[in-house]
Design a protein around this motif. Structure first.
Motif: not given
Length: 348
Positions: A283-302, A307-316
């Motif tokens: 069930k879809a709940v919501e979408w949030v901005s990654t705070g950067g551009r092009t989130p190619r990958n992210f990780a769920v940390v125990k 942690l969202a890796a924003n490729q084109n804004s050089d930021s995690v």
């Protein structure tokens, strides 16, 4: 490393003469991050995999003449020592994974259609045991003119290696017999969907795939005995009203199995879905901005972070997970890294 900090490695699109793999630390109290050290000598380290013992790290070099790298990890400092590097005999390897028993490394070469298996020797070096090449095409003449394996991984039983082929609209099942990839089954995906990444539910009953080209998420029932997937549900990976961008990217499930997250590079967002614990449906709940551009990958940390890796804004960018709802709240902390495209947590 203090008790309130956890390490993670980040792979980036950097040249071989630049630092391309970074060891970073996440503060579990507030979500702040810092770089601990960097490793050079590898070009375009676009995907990483850490073994169960956390003492070996494997990486692909996503270049025209692809390679895989094996590193020893210093348990005290996290420093990487190169053990081996081997050619993939393919082009643009974009994904690397370990088998469940830690005996082999698997790699997918996007541009050339090759899939590799390497045995991990006692000294940590790699011995290639299998090389297969996909062929064919699908309906999108620009993106599916040929085979494009985009990910490879094992099922929860360790019986099958699955390859999501964006170019063929197929998920290909292999058995890894004596290190050899032996085709077992092909699961057809909707024409033009472009399967990219995939994740099994912790229960092993269900699986979830994200499709890059039509921006959708698929829910499957997994038949471990037959080595097959049954499609149960398809949802949009984008919020209602958003223009499709053929750019959905990554997918992960929380350790509790109740929350699924999917990233989109067209609107720079991560979507949250609730998982029905009895049916596996979403069930879809919501979408949030990654705070950067092009989130190619992210990780769920125990421990409660994404942690969202924003490729084109050089930021995690770090987000705190609400343990009851799964909703993501930005911590306000950003780590500057050059073109980050992969994040791998270290659970210490």
């Amino acid at each position: 490393m203090s008790d309130n900090k956890r390490w993670f490695y980040a792979g980036t699109y950097a040249g071989a003469d630049e630092e391309g793999i970074f060891l970073c630390a996440l503060d579990m109290d507030n979500g702040s991050m810092e770089i601990v050290r960097g490793t050079d000598g590898i070009a375009n380290a676009s995907f990483l995999a850490l073994d169960a013992a956390k003492d070996r790290l494997y990486a692909v070099s996503e270049t025209e003449e692809g390679e895989v790298y094996a590193y020893a990890v210093d348990g005290e400092t996290g420093e990487l020592q190169l053990l081996d590097r081997k050619p993939t005999h393919g082009s643009a390897p974009c994904y690397i994974a370990l088998t469940r028993d830690g005996s082999h490394v698997l790699a997918a070469n996007y541009s050339s259609g090759h899939v590799n298996a390497y045995r991990i020797e006692g000294d940590g070096k790699l011995a290639e045991t299998s090389l297969v090449r996909h062929s064919g095409s699908s309906v999108n003449k620009e993106r599916q003119e040929g085979a494009h394996p985009h990910s490879v991984f094992q099922d929860p039983t360790g019986t099958y290696a699955l390859v999501c082929d964006l170019g063929l609209d197929e998920i290909v099942f292999y058995r890894l017999d004596g290190g050899k990839l032996q085709e077992h089954n092909r699961v057809k995906i909707a024409p033009g969907a472009g399967p990219r990444h995939f994740e099994f539910h912790p229960s092993g009953k269900w699986a979830y795939g994200i499709n890059e080209l039509d921006d959708t998420v698929n829910v499957y029932a997994f038949d471990a005995e037959a080595g097959n997937l049954e499609l149960l549900q398809t949802l949009s990976a984008l919020p209602e009203g958003a223009a499709t961008g053929s750019s959905s990217a990554d997918i992960h499930i929380s350790p509790c199995g109740l929350f699924l997250y999917a990233s989109n590079r067209s609107d720079d967002s991560i979507g949250l879905y609730h998982v029905d614990p009895f049916t596996g449906l979403l069930k879809a709940v919501e979408w949030v901005s990654t705070g950067g551009r092009t989130p190619r990958n992210f990780a769920v940390v125990k421990g409660g972070y994404v942690l969202a890796a924003n490729q084109n804004s050089d930021s995690v960018v770090s987000f705190r997970i609400d343990k009851e709802s799964g909703r993501l709240t930005p911590t306000g902390h950003t780590l500057s890294l050059p073109k980050p495209v992969c994040v791998v947590p270290v659970y210490k």
